[in-house]
Motif scaffolding. Structure first.
Motif, PDB file in Angstrom:
ATOM      1  N   ALA A 130       0.829  -1.203   0.000  1.00 14.83           N
ATOM      2  CA  ALA A 130       0.000   0.000   0.000  1.00 14.83           C
ATOM      3  C   ALA A 130       0.866   1.256   0.000  1.00 14.83           C
ATOM      4  O   ALA A 130       0.525   2.259  -0.643  1.00 14.83           O
ATOM      5  CB  ALA A 130      -0.933  -0.004   1.206  1.00 14.83           C
ATOM      6  N   LEU A 131       1.989   1.219   0.723  1.00 14.72           N
ATOM      7  CA  LEU A 131       2.904   2.364   0.751  1.00 14.72           C
ATOM      8  C   LEU A 131       3.482   2.631  -0.641  1.00 14.72           C
ATOM      9  O   LEU A 131       3.581   3.792  -1.066  1.00 14.72           O
ATOM     10  CB  LEU A 131       4.020   2.103   1.754  1.00 14.72           C
ATOM     11  N   ILE A 132       3.862   1.566  -1.350  1.00 11.02           N
ATOM     12  CA  ILE A 132       4.380   1.742  -2.709  1.00 11.02           C
ATOM     13  C   ILE A 132       3.285   2.299  -3.621  1.00 11.02           C
ATOM     14  O   ILE A 132       3.534   3.177  -4.453  1.00 11.02           O
ATOM     15  CB  ILE A 132       4.917   0.408  -3.247  1.00 11.02           C
ATOM     16  N   VAL A 135       2.962   6.002  -2.936  1.00 10.91           N
ATOM     17  CA  VAL A 135       4.021   6.770  -3.599  1.00 10.91           C
ATOM     18  C   VAL A 135       3.694   6.930  -5.087  1.00 10.91           C
ATOM     19  O   VAL A 135       3.875   8.016  -5.659  1.00 10.91           O
ATOM     20  CB  VAL A 135       5.386   6.085  -3.393  1.00 10.91           C
ATOM     21  N   ASN A 136       3.214   5.860  -5.712  1.00 13.56           N
ATOM     22  CA  ASN A 136       2.804   5.959  -7.106  1.00 13.56           C
ATOM     23  C   ASN A 136       1.744   7.046  -7.286  1.00 13.56           C
ATOM     24  O   ASN A 136       1.826   7.887  -8.194  1.00 13.56           O
ATOM     25  CB  ASN A 136       2.238   4.621  -7.591  1.00 13.56           C
ATOM     26  N   GLY A 137       0.729   7.009  -6.418  1.00 13.82           N
ATOM     27  CA  GLY A 137      -0.347   7.980  -6.530  1.00 13.82           C
ATOM     28  C   GLY A 137       0.121   9.406  -6.312  1.00 13.82           C
ATOM     29  O   GLY A 137      -0.314  10.329  -7.019  1.00 13.82           O
ATOM     30  N   LEU A 138       1.018   9.624  -5.348  1.00 11.65           N
ATOM     31  CA  LEU A 138       1.531  10.973  -5.094  1.00 11.65           C
ATOM     32  C   LEU A 138       2.314  11.511  -6.285  1.00 11.65           C
ATOM     33  O   LEU A 138       2.160  12.679  -6.669  1.00 11.65           O
ATOM     34  CB  LEU A 138       2.413  10.958  -3.843  1.00 11.65           C
ATOM     35  N   ALA A 153       8.580   2.201 -12.994  1.00 12.57           N
ATOM     36  CA  ALA A 153       9.674   2.339 -12.029  1.00 12.57           C
ATOM     37  C   ALA A 153       9.357   1.591 -10.740  1.00 12.57           C
ATOM     38  O   ALA A 153      10.236   0.950 -10.139  1.00 12.57           O
ATOM     39  CB  ALA A 153       9.916   3.821 -11.746  1.00 12.57           C
ATOM     40  N   ALA A 154       8.094   1.653 -10.304  1.00 13.09           N
ATOM     41  CA  ALA A 154       7.698   0.926  -9.093  1.00 13.09           C
ATOM     42  C   ALA A 154       7.789  -0.579  -9.303  1.00 13.09           C
ATOM     43  O   ALA A 154       8.137  -1.318  -8.367  1.00 13.09           O
ATOM     44  CB  ALA A 154       6.274   1.311  -8.706  1.00 13.09           C
ATOM     45  N   MET A 155       7.480  -1.039 -10.496  1.00 12.82           N
ATOM     46  CA  MET A 155       7.595  -2.467 -10.806  1.00 12.82           C
ATOM     47  C   MET A 155       9.039  -2.934 -10.622  1.00 12.82           C
ATOM     48  O   MET A 155       9.299  -3.971  -9.995  1.00 12.82           O
ATOM     49  CB  MET A 155       7.130  -2.726 -12.236  1.00 12.82           C
ATOM     50  N   LEU A 156       9.978  -2.159 -11.160  1.00  4.57           N
ATOM     51  CA  LEU A 156      11.394  -2.520 -11.037  1.00  4.57           C
ATOM     52  C   LEU A 156      11.868  -2.395  -9.597  1.00  4.57           C
ATOM     53  O   LEU A 156      12.618  -3.238  -9.097  1.00  4.57           O
ATOM     54  CB  LEU A 156      12.232  -1.624 -11.955  1.00  4.57           C
ATOM     55  N   GLY A 157      11.400  -1.337  -8.900  1.00  5.83           N
ATOM     56  CA  GLY A 157      11.803  -1.149  -7.512  1.00  5.83           C
ATOM     57  C   GLY A 157      11.291  -2.251  -6.599  1.00  5.83           C
ATOM     58  O   GLY A 157      12.025  -2.742  -5.732  1.00  5.83           O
ATOM     59  N   ALA A 158      10.031  -2.657  -6.788  1.00  9.59           N
ATOM     60  CA  ALA A 158       9.464  -3.724  -5.958  1.00  9.59           C
ATOM     61  C   ALA A 158      10.183  -5.042  -6.202  1.00  9.59           C
ATOM     62  O   ALA A 158      10.433  -5.813  -5.264  1.00  9.59           O
ATOM     63  CB  ALA A 158       7.967  -3.870  -6.256  1.00  9.59           C
ATOM     64  N   ARG A 159      10.531  -5.288  -7.464  1.00  7.51           N
ATOM     65  CA  ARG A 159      11.275  -6.515  -7.762  1.00  7.51           C
ATOM     66  C   ARG A 159      12.654  -6.468  -7.127  1.00  7.51           C
ATOM     67  O   ARG A 159      13.178  -7.503  -6.655  1.00  7.51           O
ATOM     68  CB  ARG A 159      11.378  -6.685  -9.278  1.00  7.51           C
ATOM     69  N   GLY A 160      13.270  -5.305  -7.060  1.00 10.17           N
ATOM     70  CA  GLY A 160      14.563  -5.168  -6.405  1.00 10.17           C
ATOM     71  C   GLY A 160      14.482  -5.426  -4.911  1.00 10.17           C
ATOM     72  O   GLY A 160      15.356  -6.078  -4.323  1.00 10.17           O
ATOM     73  N   LEU A 246      -5.070   1.798  -3.320  1.00 15.66           N
ATOM     74  CA  LEU A 246      -5.942   0.621  -3.310  1.00 15.66           C
ATOM     75  C   LEU A 246      -5.393  -0.480  -4.208  1.00 15.66           C
ATOM     76  O   LEU A 246      -5.432  -1.666  -3.841  1.00 15.66           O
ATOM     77  CB  LEU A 246      -7.343   1.018  -3.766  1.00 15.66           C
ATOM     78  N   SER A 247      -4.852  -0.111  -5.345  1.00 15.41           N
ATOM     79  CA  SER A 247      -4.287  -1.111  -6.256  1.00 15.41           C
ATOM     80  C   SER A 247      -3.101  -1.828  -5.616  1.00 15.41           C
ATOM     81  O   SER A 247      -2.976  -3.057  -5.696  1.00 15.41           O
ATOM     82  CB  SER A 247      -3.859  -0.435  -7.565  1.00 15.41           C
ATOM     83  N   GLY A 248      -2.221  -1.076  -4.967  1.00 12.23           N
ATOM     84  CA  GLY A 248      -1.098  -1.703  -4.269  1.00 12.23           C
ATOM     85  C   GLY A 248      -1.559  -2.586  -3.128  1.00 12.23           C
ATOM     86  O   GLY A 248      -1.013  -3.671  -2.902  1.00 12.23           O
ATOM     87  N   LEU A 249      -2.582  -2.140  -2.409  1.00 14.98           N
ATOM     88  CA  LEU A 249      -3.126  -2.919  -1.301  1.00 14.98           C
ATOM     89  C   LEU A 249      -3.695  -4.242  -1.792  1.00 14.98           C
ATOM     90  O   LEU A 249      -3.455  -5.306  -1.195  1.00 14.98           O
ATOM     91  CB  LEU A 249      -4.207  -2.108  -0.596  1.00 14.98           C
ATOM     92  N   CYS A 250      -4.442  -4.204  -2.897  1.00 19.25           N
ATOM     93  CA  CYS A 250      -5.029  -5.430  -3.446  1.00 19.25           C
ATOM     94  C   CYS A 250      -3.951  -6.389  -3.936  1.00 19.25           C
ATOM     95  O   CYS A 250      -4.051  -7.605  -3.735  1.00 19.25           O
ATOM     96  CB  CYS A 250      -5.980  -5.089  -4.592  1.00 19.25           C
ATOM     97  N   ALA A 251      -2.908  -5.849  -4.578  1.00 21.90           N
ATOM     98  CA  ALA A 251      -1.824  -6.709  -5.059  1.00 21.90           C
ATOM     99  C   ALA A 251      -1.103  -7.375  -3.888  1.00 21.90           C
ATOM    100  O   ALA A 251      -0.762  -8.567  -3.944  1.00 21.90           O
ATOM    101  CB  ALA A 251      -0.844  -5.891  -5.895  1.00 21.90           C
ATOM    102  N   GLY A 252      -0.857  -6.626  -2.809  1.00 27.20           N
ATOM    103  CA  GLY A 252      -0.208  -7.207  -1.644  1.00 27.20           C
ATOM    104  C   GLY A 252      -1.056  -8.275  -0.979  1.00 27.20           C
ATOM    105  O   GLY A 252      -0.544  -9.320  -0.556  1.00 27.20           O
ATOM    106  N   LEU A 253      -2.372  -8.034  -0.889  1.00 24.86           N
ATOM    107  CA  LEU A 253      -3.266  -9.026  -0.297  1.00 24.86           C
ATOM    108  C   LEU A 253      -3.315 -10.294  -1.142  1.00 24.86           C
ATOM    109  O   LEU A 253      -3.288 -11.418  -0.604  1.00 24.86           O
ATOM    110  CB  LEU A 253      -4.665  -8.438  -0.157  1.00 24.86           C
TER     111      LEU A 253
END
Length: 348
Positions: A130-132, A135-138, A153-160, A246-253
């Motif tokens: 959700a935090l990621i 950041v995307n939304g901001l 960029a978030a996709m690459l960062g999360a994979r890192g 919300l999108s990040g939250l759903c992906a994490g869940l």
């Protein structure tokens, strides 16, 4: 001497019904055609799903078995949760390419956190993903950056981050099979997997939010015309921030539930999942241009993709790569049909 009464020969008798003006006939036709176009956009995927299920059940004896349907339902649940968050994003006219990596990261964090209890296993991936998304939304809403670039960029960062947590992917965290967290993925209620029930509850909540809440109205307004929404007083920036969070939250869940199902945090999962989620949402009737979409349609889109994949597996002689070919071709057909229907509605 009586004065003759001039009665017009074309007078309408009192009991007769005057014919409807021609302008009503002219308006009825386009209105009816517009309604049919809207119904085709909203329910076309459902009709296709019914046809596909009917054809598969007649062609393969094992398709309608309890085991096959149960496995297909549970495997669909994780993609459906990701597609739920993606639906809100796309209705606002955005896109989120980070959900696949967030799904994998959520699974790894959940598996790692399961050693400290179910609460940590659930809350840790939800908080980080959700935090990621926040950041995307901001960056998208406040800095006016393109959603494609930010979420890439978030996709690459999360994979890192995932690789850092797992020692470059060499370490796999396991979940205790007897833990309550594992039961969230492998347990059943009324003969149906717990992830399926969780997914259905989330979709009901998402549909009510999108259709019955002020936030849902803002989502449609921002996707329809961002400038007009701002003039009407809609909080455009806050709405965008909320949908990406919300999108990040759903992906994490979804990743956490998948880890509970597999009782491990598999690092290679999630590759290409963002494209599957986008495909399911678009197939379900949500326009990539924003302002039009349905939560229920996204669920139908997920099921349709899973049915196609299952049919290819049932055939057996086809390589798994055909799943991507068929899914891509089907998506292209759906997008062309949506474009044609949209133009037809504007003309009418």
């Amino acid at each position: 001497m009586t004065t003759p009464t001039n009665t017009p020969t074309d007078a309408v008798p009192p009991t007769a019904t005057a014919p409807a003006p021609s302008w009503q006939d002219e308006a009825t036709g386009p209105a009816r055609a517009e309604r049919l176009s809207a119904l085709a956009q909203q329910h076309g995927a459902l009709v296709t799903l019914i046809v596909a299920v009917s054809a598969a059940s007649l062609s393969f004896d094992t398709f309608l078995t309890t085991d096959n349907l149960g496995n297909m339902a549970v495997s669909s649940a994780f993609l459906a949760v990701v597609a739920l968050g993606m639906t809100f994003v796309i209705i606002t006219g955005g896109i989120d390419l980070s959900v696949g990596s967030l799904f994998a990261l959520g699974g790894v964090l959940a598996a790692w956190g399961s050693q400290y209890g179910t609460a940590v296993a659930l809350l840790l991936p939800l908080a980080v993903c959700a935090l990621i998304g926040l950041v995307n939304g901001l960056l998208i809403a406040r800095s006016r950056l393109a959603p494609f670039i930010v979420t890439l960029a978030a996709m690459l960062g999360a994979r890192g981050i995932l690789l850092a947590v797992t020692d470059e992917g060499s370490r796999t965290y396991l979940v205790d099979k007897d833990s309550f967290f594992a039961k969230l993925g492998q347990g059943e209620a009324l003969g149906i997997g717990v992830p399926v029930w969780i997914t259905l509850a989330l979709f009901v909540a998402g549909a009510v939010t999108l259709r019955r809440s002020r936030f849902g109205q803002y989502v449609y307004a921002v996707g329809g015309n961002e400038d007009a929404a701002a003039l009407m007083g809609a909080p455009v920036a806050r709405t965008k921030i909320a949908v990406y969070t919300l999108s990040g939250l759903c992906a994490g869940l979804a990743g956490a539930l998948n880890a509970a199902w597999l009782v491990s945090g598999v690092t290679i999962l999630g590759s290409g999942m963002e494209l599957e989620a986008i495909s399911a949402v678009v197939i379900g009737g949500t326009l990539l241009t924003g302002g039009f979409g349905f939560i229920s349609g996204s669920l139908v889109g997920v099921l349709l993709l899973k049915v196609i994949q299952n049919v290819i597996n049932q055939i057996g002689s086809l390589d798994s790569a055909y799943q991507q070919v068929v899914s891509g071709a089907f998506l292209a057909v759906v997008v062309m049909a949506q474009t044609w229907l949209g133009r037809r509605r504007r003309v009418l």
